[in-house]
Scaffold this active site. Structure first.
Site, PDB file in Angstrom:
ATOM      1  N   ASP A 173       5.068   3.482  -0.642  1.00 40.66           N
ATOM      2  CA  ASP A 173       5.495   4.670  -1.364  1.00 40.66           C
ATOM      3  C   ASP A 173       7.022   4.628  -1.520  1.00 40.66           C
ATOM      4  OD1 ASP A 173       4.676   7.552  -2.319  1.00 40.66           O
ATOM      5  OD2 ASP A 173       6.231   7.929  -0.829  1.00 40.66           O
ATOM      6  N   HIS A 181      -3.878   6.204  -2.645  1.00 41.13           N
ATOM      7  CA  HIS A 181      -2.437   5.986  -2.441  1.00 41.13           C
ATOM      8  C   HIS A 181      -2.070   5.561  -1.027  1.00 41.13           C
ATOM      9  CE1 HIS A 181       1.832   6.436  -3.118  1.00 41.13           C
ATOM     10  NE2 HIS A 181       1.932   7.277  -2.104  1.00 41.13           N
TER      11      HIS A 181
END
Length: 328
Positions: free
Chosen positions: A106, A305
């Protein structure tokens, strides 16, 4: 590479430009620096630390400045990318090492990429999870984000820009907000296609209005959620959110490197159900030019994610196999 049991997890504090940085460390061997994203901590790598240690590496997961037990400078501008890169360099030096492989997820992927770009003499390879590398340059970031949502909704990055605004939503119920945010971006709990996108805020609304209201994702237990929640209840969210509030500063700071490729060996792992990989598919397509020494690019089918937590065994195998190919 050895496979016998490794030493226990160790926590320590090191001096860095941020002030003090907390890290968790396991194993001995070539240094692998693990950098988390938002809204996470060193704990996001809990399933990688023992696996990397068992494979013969010194795995070190930091709390990025503003998070966990690391220092939290008061100034918003103290969270610019150049400062986070300087922290990474300081960690490597504080650990008595000359170089490291840097792996990020991320925002940590962006930090890892910038670390490799700006300090190739320190970071000899870069592993990027979930967010693909896109070279510096292009239009001013906040101008881009302001137009993503259109007139009817606001992109979450724009929503995060104003100091205090997102904090006022999150901090009254940190645990509940984190549960919803993690679920919104997890493969098994994310909203179905056609439902309102949780990356956007309706006029006068909040981000959490579009979070799923159901069970936790399979990768996250109630006890693990407690760990994340306890850290953010103690620290607040401002340090974490300040990363988003420096994107224009980063754009200015990194302008001399516009279009620059990362020339060290690299690895990318993403999820097919992650907006970071679908929205940035052009960046993945550009890897032959932007990551000329890319070892491999993997898209895990049906993964969201939180890739190293959703698919720890696959990610551990891909990471350790790649690390084994690097010259030490």
């Amino acid at each position: 590479m050895r496979s016998e049991p490794t030493s226990a997890l160790r926590h320590r504090i090191v001096e860095a430009p941020a002030g003090r940085l907390h890290l968790a460390e396991q194993g001995t061997g070539p240094l692998v620096l693990l950098v988390h994203g938002f809204p996470e901590s060193w704990y996001s790598w809990r399933r990688q630390l023992p696996a990397l240690a068992a494979a013969g590496f010194r795995a070190v997961a930091i709390d990025v400045r503003g998070y966990g037990r690391s220092s939290k400078p008061a100034a918003t501008g103290a969270y610019r990318m150049l400062d986070l890169v300087a922290d990474n360099v300081a960690v490597v030096r504080a650990l008595g090492e000359e170089s490291a492989v840097v792996v990020g997820h991320d925002w940590g992927s962006n930090i890892a990429a910038a670390s490799a770009l700006l300090h190739p003499e320190v970071f000899r390879a870069a592993g990027l999870l979930s967010v693909p590398y896109a070279p510096p340059g292009g239009p001013r970031p906040t101008d881009v984000f302001d137009h993503i949502g259109g007139p009817d909704q606001e992109f979450y990055v724009s929503y995060f820009q104003e100091p205090g605004r997102a904090e006022s939503e999150i901090e009254p119920d940190v645990r509940g907000w984190l549960a919803g945010f993690y679920a919104a971006l997890s493969a098994d709990t994310m909203p179905a296609e056609g439902e309102p996108d949780p990356h956007f805020v309706a006029p006068g609304g909040q981000l959490r209005d579009r979070f799923p209201d159901g069970p936790l994702p399979a990768w996250l237990s109630e006890e693990e959620l407690d760990v994340y929640a306890a850290e953010f209840e103690r620290t607040g969210l401002t340090g974490a959110l300040n990363r988003y509030r420096n994107m224009d500063r980063d754009w200015e700071d990194l302008a001399p490197h516009s279009g620059a490729a990362i020339k060290q060996p690299s690895l990318f792992i993403g999820g097919t159900l992650d907006a970071s990989t679908t929205w940035m598919s052009d960046a993945i397509d550009a890897f032959p030019a932007t990551l000329p020494a890319l070892s491999a690019s993997h898209l895990l089918d049906g993964c969201g994610h939180w890739i190293q937590q959703e698919r720890p065994d696959e990610v551990n195998r891909l990471l350790t196999d790649w690390l084994a190919t690097l010259e030490h």
